[in-house]
Motif scaffolding. Structure first.
Motif, PDB file in Angstrom:
ATOM      1  N   GLY A 136      -7.866  -6.680  -3.985  1.00 18.58           N
ATOM      2  CA  GLY A 136      -6.579  -6.330  -4.508  1.00 18.58           C
ATOM      3  C   GLY A 136      -6.146  -4.890  -3.882  1.00 18.58           C
ATOM      4  O   GLY A 136      -4.920  -4.888  -3.839  1.00 18.58           O
ATOM      5  N   LYS A 187      -1.261   0.565 -13.080  1.00 18.75           N
ATOM      6  CA  LYS A 187      -1.473  -0.095 -11.913  1.00 18.75           C
ATOM      7  C   LYS A 187      -0.845  -1.690 -11.790  1.00 18.75           C
ATOM      8  O   LYS A 187      -0.981  -2.306 -12.513  1.00 18.75           O
ATOM      9  CB  LYS A 187      -2.868   0.014 -11.565  1.00 18.75           C
ATOM     10  CG  LYS A 187      -3.880  -0.526 -12.368  1.00 18.75           C
ATOM     11  CD  LYS A 187      -5.171   0.004 -11.884  1.00 18.75           C
ATOM     12  CE  LYS A 187      -6.238  -0.788 -12.724  1.00 18.75           C
ATOM     13  NZ  LYS A 187      -7.552   0.088 -12.436  1.00 18.75           N
ATOM     14  N   PRO A 188      -0.566  -1.740 -10.624  1.00 22.61           N
ATOM     15  CA  PRO A 188      -0.311  -3.202 -10.222  1.00 22.61           C
ATOM     16  C   PRO A 188      -1.399  -4.066  -9.866  1.00 22.61           C
ATOM     17  O   PRO A 188      -2.407  -3.547 -10.008  1.00 22.61           O
ATOM     18  CB  PRO A 188       0.521  -3.126  -8.843  1.00 22.61           C
ATOM     19  CG  PRO A 188      -0.320  -1.722  -7.921  1.00 22.61           C
ATOM     20  CD  PRO A 188      -0.281  -0.827  -9.369  1.00 22.61           C
ATOM     21  N   VAL A 189      -1.039  -5.607 -10.028  1.00 22.08           N
ATOM     22  CA  VAL A 189      -2.319  -6.463  -9.826  1.00 22.08           C
ATOM     23  C   VAL A 189      -2.812  -6.474  -8.501  1.00 22.08           C
ATOM     24  O   VAL A 189      -3.993  -6.710  -8.229  1.00 22.08           O
ATOM     25  CB  VAL A 189      -1.920  -7.908 -10.445  1.00 22.08           C
ATOM     26  CG1 VAL A 189      -1.760  -7.813 -12.071  1.00 22.08           C
ATOM     27  CG2 VAL A 189      -0.844  -8.345  -9.548  1.00 22.08           C
ATOM     28  N   ALA A 190      -2.243  -5.872  -7.519  1.00 21.93           N
ATOM     29  CA  ALA A 190      -2.757  -5.893  -6.280  1.00 21.93           C
ATOM     30  C   ALA A 190      -1.677  -5.039  -5.295  1.00 21.93           C
ATOM     31  O   ALA A 190      -0.449  -4.628  -5.479  1.00 21.93           O
ATOM     32  CB  ALA A 190      -2.682  -7.365  -5.559  1.00 21.93           C
ATOM     33  N   GLU A 191      -2.533  -4.368  -4.465  1.00 21.47           N
ATOM     34  CA  GLU A 191      -1.570  -3.583  -3.340  1.00 21.47           C
ATOM     35  C   GLU A 191      -2.041  -4.377  -1.935  1.00 21.47           C
ATOM     36  O   GLU A 191      -3.173  -3.944  -1.687  1.00 21.47           O
ATOM     37  CB  GLU A 191      -2.063  -2.293  -3.388  1.00 21.47           C
ATOM     38  CG  GLU A 191      -1.425  -1.456  -4.793  1.00 21.47           C
ATOM     39  CD  GLU A 191      -1.196  -0.060  -4.738  1.00 21.47           C
ATOM     40  OE1 GLU A 191      -1.828   0.778  -3.899  1.00 21.47           O
ATOM     41  OE2 GLU A 191      -0.472   0.541  -5.724  1.00 21.47           O
ATOM     42  N   GLU A 192      -1.009  -4.949  -1.484  1.00 21.76           N
ATOM     43  CA  GLU A 192      -1.344  -5.619  -0.165  1.00 21.76           C
ATOM     44  C   GLU A 192      -0.832  -4.697   1.059  1.00 21.76           C
ATOM     45  O   GLU A 192      -0.232  -3.689   0.978  1.00 21.76           O
ATOM     46  CB  GLU A 192      -0.514  -6.734  -0.258  1.00 21.76           C
ATOM     47  CG  GLU A 192      -0.729  -7.643  -1.185  1.00 21.76           C
ATOM     48  CD  GLU A 192      -2.116  -8.239  -1.385  1.00 21.76           C
ATOM     49  OE1 GLU A 192      -2.957  -8.038  -0.419  1.00 21.76           O
ATOM     50  OE2 GLU A 192      -2.476  -8.600  -2.285  1.00 21.76           O
ATOM     51  N   VAL A 201      -6.088  -1.856  -4.865  1.00 17.43           N
ATOM     52  CA  VAL A 201      -5.400  -0.823  -5.803  1.00 17.43           C
ATOM     53  C   VAL A 201      -6.383   0.481  -5.795  1.00 17.43           C
ATOM     54  O   VAL A 201      -7.390   0.318  -6.329  1.00 17.43           O
ATOM     55  CB  VAL A 201      -5.123  -1.391  -7.027  1.00 17.43           C
ATOM     56  CG1 VAL A 201      -4.545  -0.274  -8.022  1.00 17.43           C
ATOM     57  CG2 VAL A 201      -4.292  -2.550  -7.033  1.00 17.43           C
ATOM     58  N   ALA A 241      -7.328 -11.386  -7.451  1.00 14.23           N
ATOM     59  CA  ALA A 241      -7.900 -10.305  -6.792  1.00 14.23           C
ATOM     60  C   ALA A 241      -8.738  -9.440  -7.709  1.00 14.23           C
ATOM     61  O   ALA A 241      -7.936  -9.028  -8.531  1.00 14.23           O
ATOM     62  CB  ALA A 241      -7.209  -9.549  -5.685  1.00 14.23           C
ATOM     63  N   ASP A 297      -9.991  -6.346 -12.911  1.00 20.71           N
ATOM     64  CA  ASP A 297      -9.233  -5.521 -12.197  1.00 20.71           C
ATOM     65  C   ASP A 297      -9.120  -5.195 -10.854  1.00 20.71           C
ATOM     66  O   ASP A 297     -10.271  -5.255 -10.289  1.00 20.71           O
ATOM     67  CB  ASP A 297      -9.502  -3.789 -12.926  1.00 20.71           C
ATOM     68  CG  ASP A 297      -8.592  -3.592 -14.048  1.00 20.71           C
ATOM     69  OD1 ASP A 297      -8.008  -4.470 -14.765  1.00 20.71           O
ATOM     70  OD2 ASP A 297      -8.391  -2.333 -14.339  1.00 20.71           O
ATOM     71  N   PRO A 298      -7.912  -5.104 -10.318  1.00 19.18           N
ATOM     72  CA  PRO A 298      -7.994  -4.932  -8.850  1.00 19.18           C
ATOM     73  C   PRO A 298      -8.582  -3.478  -8.448  1.00 19.18           C
ATOM     74  O   PRO A 298      -8.210  -2.558  -9.470  1.00 19.18           O
ATOM     75  CB  PRO A 298      -6.497  -5.121  -8.378  1.00 19.18           C
ATOM     76  CG  PRO A 298      -5.782  -4.723  -9.521  1.00 19.18           C
ATOM     77  CD  PRO A 298      -6.616  -5.299 -10.923  1.00 19.18           C
ATOM     78  N   LYS A 302       0.796  -1.266  -0.004  1.00 17.51           N
ATOM     79  CA  LYS A 302       0.175   0.048   0.035  1.00 17.51           C
ATOM     80  C   LYS A 302       0.838   1.179   0.008  1.00 17.51           C
ATOM     81  O   LYS A 302       1.802   1.364   0.612  1.00 17.51           O
ATOM     82  CB  LYS A 302      -0.724   0.011   1.184  1.00 17.51           C
ATOM     83  CG  LYS A 302      -1.959  -0.750   1.228  1.00 17.51           C
ATOM     84  CD  LYS A 302      -3.070  -0.367   0.362  1.00 17.51           C
ATOM     85  CE  LYS A 302      -4.286  -1.229   0.518  1.00 17.51           C
ATOM     86  NZ  LYS A 302      -5.223  -1.182  -0.452  1.00 17.51           N
ATOM     87  N   LYS A 357       0.680 -14.229  -1.818  1.00 22.84           N
ATOM     88  CA  LYS A 357       0.193 -13.653  -3.063  1.00 22.84           C
ATOM     89  C   LYS A 357       1.480 -14.205  -4.097  1.00 22.84           C
ATOM     90  O   LYS A 357       1.219 -14.811  -5.093  1.00 22.84           O
ATOM     91  CB  LYS A 357      -0.062 -12.366  -3.291  1.00 22.84           C
ATOM     92  CG  LYS A 357      -1.360 -12.033  -2.756  1.00 22.84           C
ATOM     93  CD  LYS A 357      -2.798 -12.491  -3.447  1.00 22.84           C
ATOM     94  CE  LYS A 357      -4.093 -12.385  -3.028  1.00 22.84           C
ATOM     95  NZ  LYS A 357      -4.427 -11.056  -2.816  1.00 22.84           N
TER      96      LYS A 357
END
Lengths: 316, 308
Positions: free
Chosen positions: B240, A202-207, B242, B158, B252-253, A178, A216
């Motif tokens: 996800g 954008k990334p595929v996830a922000e943890e 984002v 996600a 999409d996240p 994040k 992940k």
């Protein structure tokens, strides 16, 4: 009949409202307990020679375990001292120590990055450990080394396929932390070097946590992320070397491995006796020589280079 | 402390006048506590949330319509979060509604014996499962399923779709239970009248029962939506997270108002613009739930008038 079911709905709404109320009361409760903690600590240092009092230490979760271990040892040696180590994140830690809710605020980043200059001046920066961080990839990725330039391309969305960096073709799945995470701030400062991330990428996830990043990356084919050394686990993912330098404590100490940060324990300038004693203990050989390495961190004393709040690195 | 005529008529109550006022005091205090909590909550969220617009100089319009939520750059556009919240809420309702309605019809109209004794308690059991459990299941099952179905396009698995599926399962018991109540509340005379006119069971269910239960069914749906809109933990684990830009598709996240609020709070320092902006998100959430509750009340009073 309709009235009955309506009443039922209202009842549901009511219980929802009560739950919300409890939540608020809970938040208020934790705040006030920290307040009473500081009051206790204030009473504790009134003249007596043996240490007693309460310390509240909130903030970054990345080195919470290290501080907890040290706190337990310190409390064993000083039975009248009570230290409560809570989480909440770097921002929370800095807020709490600034607002007087905690005696120690833990942070992964320099306070300068989050607080007003006037507030920073009222705090003392105690650097209790160094943490090294590095890029990690899914075990199936057949790349072992990336240059800083390549990392910069990947984390700004310019490089999107593993074949562009010498691996088997396949999309690169970027998993970020994040915004505001200390780990991310450190990684981006070292890797992006001022480059901005375009809005369109954008990334595929922000943890939210390093723990989820581990999970992940382990599960997602072609994924890349970054972690502190203390989370490294060869059975779950692969750690990469950067510019040919392996991610080891020795390379961080020598200054060859560039991605690292201090773990800060901020205290108020007018900290009480028991808080000072605990910070001294954190910096003593007992903690630095043993606990710090055991928990996967690097002692500050061993560092041959140093970093200032603006990220400039110089030789000691 | 004026006493009503009924209380004076009841001779037994007279010597217990003292007790009466104690009772009034106690229950009144409970009401006062609830009222104070509600008012204080709204006041506090509004006060902190409005600081963003009045003291920090961020325009309300740009806050609502801005397409980038990047607090570290001082960019506070909440539109991606609002879109995230609404898309998971609407999608999950879309997934849940046919299933909930179908099972409610089964329980009330088709197999009341099995439905009432076995199915309904089973569904009510689901209501009590904590959201973190749904989140864990979502993280391991739903995300993995997304990865194996959609491959690399799904990323970590996600995204909005995963979030909507997990939420759909979460709100299913609420919507089902309330739908069962709604159908059961339709007076039997309606059904008998319909059969007497020669309608089939399907015609009766479709044209009579569902039609007259419509206001309560709407309430059931909105109650489900309220829960979906406010859910945080389970969504946070599978969506996800984002926040920086607008989600472009279902895989999409993304992030919702609630997830952005919780994860942002640990990194924001008190008094900063980011901290106030998070309160503003809270204010939007509060406004939305008040709006949902308002709709429930409107539908409720309308439905009551119809049945009378």
């Amino acid at each position: 009949m309709q009235d009955i079911s309506r009443r039922k709905f209202l009842g549901l709404m009511g219980s929802a409202a009560v739950l919300a109320g409890l939540g608020v009361a809970g938040c208020g409760g934790s705040g006030s307990s920290s307040d009473s903690g500081s009051a206790d600590a204030g009473a504790g240092d009134s003249g007596s020679s043996s240490l007693s009092g309460t310390i509240v230490c909130s903030g970054a979760t990345s080195f919470q375990a290290l501080v907890e271990d040290a706190a337990n040892k310190f409390m064993d040696a000083n039975p009248d001292v009570s230290i409560s180590v809570t989480g909440g994140g770097s921002g929370q830690g800095l807020s709490d120590v600034k607002d007087g809710k905690a005696q120690i605020g833990r942070s992964d980043v320099f306070a300068e990055a989050k607080l007003e200059a006037a507030d920073v001046e009222k705090l003392v920066d105690n650097q209790v450990a160094v943490v090294g961080m590095g890029p990690i990839v899914n075990s199936n990725v057949d790349v072992d080394d990336l240059s800083t330039e390549q990392l910069k391309g990947i984390f700004t969305g310019e490089i999107t396929d593993w074949s562009e960096v010498g691996g088997t073709a396949g999309p690169i799945q970027v998993i970020n932390r994040k915004p505001g995470s200390g780990t991310r701030a450190t990684f981006e400062a070292a890797v992006l070097q001022g480059a901005t991330v375009p809005d369109s990428w954008k990334p595929v996830a922000e943890e939210d946590s390093s723990g989820t990043v581990v999970e992940k990356v382990q599960q997602t084919e072609g994924s890349i992320s970054y972690l502190a050394f203390s989370y490294y686990d060869d059975s779950k993912f692969k750690a990469l070397s950067v510019d040919g330098v392996a991610p080891t404590a020795e390379n961080v100490e020598s200054g060859d491995f560039k991605i690292w940060a201090y773990e800060h324990c901020y205290t108020p300038a007018d900290a009480d006796e028991v808080t000072k004693a605990f910070i001294d203990y954190m910096l003593s050989d007992e903690v630095q020589g043993e606990l710090v390495e055991k928990d996967g961190f690097i002692p500050v004393s061993g560092m041959k280079v140093q970093k200032d709040a603006d990220g400039n690195i110089s030789n000691k | 402390m004026a006493k009503t005529k009924e209380e004076y008529k009841d001779k037994k109550m007279m010597p217990k006048g003292q007790l009466e006022s104690v009772g009034l005091g106690l229950t009144g205090a409970c009401v006062a506590v609830v009222a104070i909590v509600v008012v204080a909550l709204i006041f506090m969220v509004a006060q902190q949330g409005l600081t963003t617009f009045f003291a920090d100089g961020i325009g309300f319009g740009s806050f609502i319509t801005g397409q980038n939520w990047i607090p570290s750059d001082g960019r506070f556009g909440a539109l991606p979060l609002i879109v995230g919240s609404f898309s998971v809420t609407l999608l999950s309702t879309l997934f849940t509604l046919p299933i909930a309605l179908g099972s409610a019809i089964f329980v009330v109209e088709i197999q009341p014996g099995f439905g009432r004794k076995i199915f309904q308690p089973l569904v009510e059991l689901l209501v009590g499962i904590p959201s973190v459990v749904y989140g864990l299941i979502g993280l391991t099952v739903v995300n993995a399923a997304m990865r194996s179905i959609f491959g690399a396009a799904a990323g970590t698995g996600a995204g909005i779709l995963s979030g909507a599926i997990v939420l759909a399962v979460m709100i299913l018991p609420t919507v089902t239970t309330l739908s069962i109540d709604a159908l059961a509340a339709v007076p039997n005379a309606y059904r008998e009248g319909s059969y007497a006119l020669g309608c089939t069971r399907w015609q009766t269910v479709w044209h009579v029962v569902l039609k007259s239960a419509m206001p309560s069914l709407m309430t059931a749906v909105i109650m489900g939506m309220t829960r979906a809109f406010g859910e945080t933990l389970a969504v946070q684990m599978v969506i996800g997270g984002v926040e920086k830009s607008m989600p472009a598709g279902l895989l999409d996240p993304a992030a919702t108002l609630t997830t952005a609020l919780t994860s942002g709070l640990s990194n924001a320092t008190t008094g900063s613009v980011e901290y106030h902006a998070l309160w503003s998100l809270g204010l939007i959430l509060l406004a939305m739930s008040l709006f949902f509750i308002l709709i429930i009340h409107l539908i409720g009073s309308k439905g009551a008038a119809k049945h009378d």
